[in-house]
Motif scaffolding. Sequence first.
Motif, PDB file in Angstrom:
ATOM      1  N   LEU A 125     -33.700  -0.546   5.318  1.00 18.43           N
ATOM      2  CA  LEU A 125     -34.616  -0.911   4.245  1.00 18.43           C
ATOM      3  C   LEU A 125     -34.310  -2.308   3.723  1.00 18.43           C
ATOM      4  O   LEU A 125     -35.225  -3.067   3.393  1.00 18.43           O
ATOM      5  N   TRP A 126     -33.039  -2.646   3.641  1.00 14.61           N
ATOM      6  CA  TRP A 126     -32.643  -3.974   3.194  1.00 14.61           C
ATOM      7  C   TRP A 126     -33.293  -5.046   4.066  1.00 14.61           C
ATOM      8  O   TRP A 126     -33.793  -6.057   3.572  1.00 14.61           O
ATOM      9  N   LEU A 127     -33.310  -4.812   5.374  1.00 15.11           N
ATOM     10  CA  LEU A 127     -33.883  -5.785   6.296  1.00 15.11           C
ATOM     11  C   LEU A 127     -35.399  -5.919   6.143  1.00 15.11           C
ATOM     12  O   LEU A 127     -35.970  -6.946   6.518  1.00 15.11           O
ATOM     13  N   LEU A 128     -36.049  -4.911   5.578  1.00 20.37           N
ATOM     14  CA  LEU A 128     -37.505  -4.933   5.402  1.00 20.37           C
ATOM     15  C   LEU A 128     -37.946  -5.504   4.062  1.00 20.37           C
ATOM     16  O   LEU A 128     -39.133  -5.705   3.831  1.00 20.37           O
ATOM     17  N   ARG A 129     -37.007  -5.773   3.165  1.00 20.47           N
ATOM     18  CA  ARG A 129     -37.368  -6.117   1.792  1.00 20.47           C
ATOM     19  C   ARG A 129     -38.271  -7.347   1.704  1.00 20.47           C
ATOM     20  O   ARG A 129     -39.274  -7.323   0.996  1.00 20.47           O
ATOM     21  N   ALA A 130     -37.963  -8.414   2.413  1.00 21.00           N
ATOM     22  CA  ALA A 130     -38.774  -9.626   2.334  1.00 21.00           C
ATOM     23  C   ALA A 130     -40.177  -9.386   2.876  1.00 21.00           C
ATOM     24  O   ALA A 130     -41.164  -9.845   2.289  1.00 21.00           O
ATOM     25  N   ALA A 131     -40.280  -8.657   3.974  1.00 23.96           N
ATOM     26  CA  ALA A 131     -41.594  -8.369   4.555  1.00 23.96           C
ATOM     27  C   ALA A 131     -42.439  -7.525   3.613  1.00 23.96           C
ATOM     28  O   ALA A 131     -43.655  -7.743   3.498  1.00 23.96           O
ATOM     29  N   VAL A 132     -41.819  -6.578   2.918  1.00 19.90           N
ATOM     30  CA  VAL A 132     -42.567  -5.738   1.979  1.00 19.90           C
ATOM     31  C   VAL A 132     -43.035  -6.580   0.794  1.00 19.90           C
ATOM     32  O   VAL A 132     -44.206  -6.515   0.411  1.00 19.90           O
ATOM     33  N   PHE A 133     -42.152  -7.380   0.216  1.00 22.17           N
ATOM     34  CA  PHE A 133     -42.570  -8.223  -0.910  1.00 22.17           C
ATOM     35  C   PHE A 133     -43.662  -9.200  -0.485  1.00 22.17           C
ATOM     36  O   PHE A 133     -44.592  -9.468  -1.240  1.00 22.17           O
ATOM     37  N   GLU A 134     -43.558  -9.712   0.716  1.00 17.54           N
ATOM     38  CA  GLU A 134     -44.572 -10.644   1.215  1.00 17.54           C
ATOM     39  C   GLU A 134     -45.922  -9.950   1.377  1.00 17.54           C
ATOM     40  O   GLU A 134     -46.968 -10.555   1.144  1.00 17.54           O
ATOM     41  N   ALA A 135     -45.909  -8.701   1.770  1.00 18.63           N
ATOM     42  CA  ALA A 135     -47.151  -7.960   1.998  1.00 18.63           C
ATOM     43  C   ALA A 135     -47.842  -7.536   0.700  1.00 18.63           C
ATOM     44  O   ALA A 135     -49.055  -7.341   0.688  1.00 18.63           O
ATOM     45  N   LEU A 136     -47.071  -7.397  -0.367  1.00 24.09           N
ATOM     46  CA  LEU A 136     -47.670  -6.986  -1.640  1.00 24.09           C
ATOM     47  C   LEU A 136     -48.515  -8.123  -2.202  1.00 24.09           C
ATOM     48  O   LEU A 136     -48.091  -9.271  -2.212  1.00 24.09           O
ATOM     49  N   PRO A 137     -49.710  -7.795  -2.679  1.00 22.18           N
ATOM     50  CA  PRO A 137     -50.550  -8.842  -3.263  1.00 22.18           C
ATOM     51  C   PRO A 137     -49.859  -9.475  -4.475  1.00 22.18           C
ATOM     52  O   PRO A 137     -49.171  -8.792  -5.224  1.00 22.18           O
ATOM     53  N   ARG A 138     -50.057 -10.736  -4.640  1.00 23.14           N
ATOM     54  CA  ARG A 138     -49.439 -11.445  -5.763  1.00 23.14           C
ATOM     55  C   ARG A 138     -50.114 -11.076  -7.089  1.00 23.14           C
ATOM     56  O   ARG A 138     -49.494 -11.095  -8.122  1.00 23.14           O
TER      57      ARG A 138
END
Length: 95
Positions: free
Chosen positions: A51-64
Amino acid sequence: GTPDERQARIAARRAFVNLKQTYLLAVEALPGPRAEWLRFQIRHAAEPADLWLLRAAVFEALPRQNCHGQRDTLQRGIESVFPRSHANSGFTPFF
């Protein structure tokens, strides 16, 4: 192991499961193939490091826009499992 070790393992597992659920809630309504890939990766995560490795991709995917609650909840979940993540990771979610 000792009862204390067993309780620590159980607590760590619960924290991981809670974090995994937090990740899944964050991406559940996102559309598109990238979001589907993220959901797949999260569902198949076997340990907190996944999950740690996915954190940036998840935040990037969330709409601003209109997503501050999800971002805050996700960041708190990450910090509950990785207590030093906010200060030492070099990663700051975009708000």
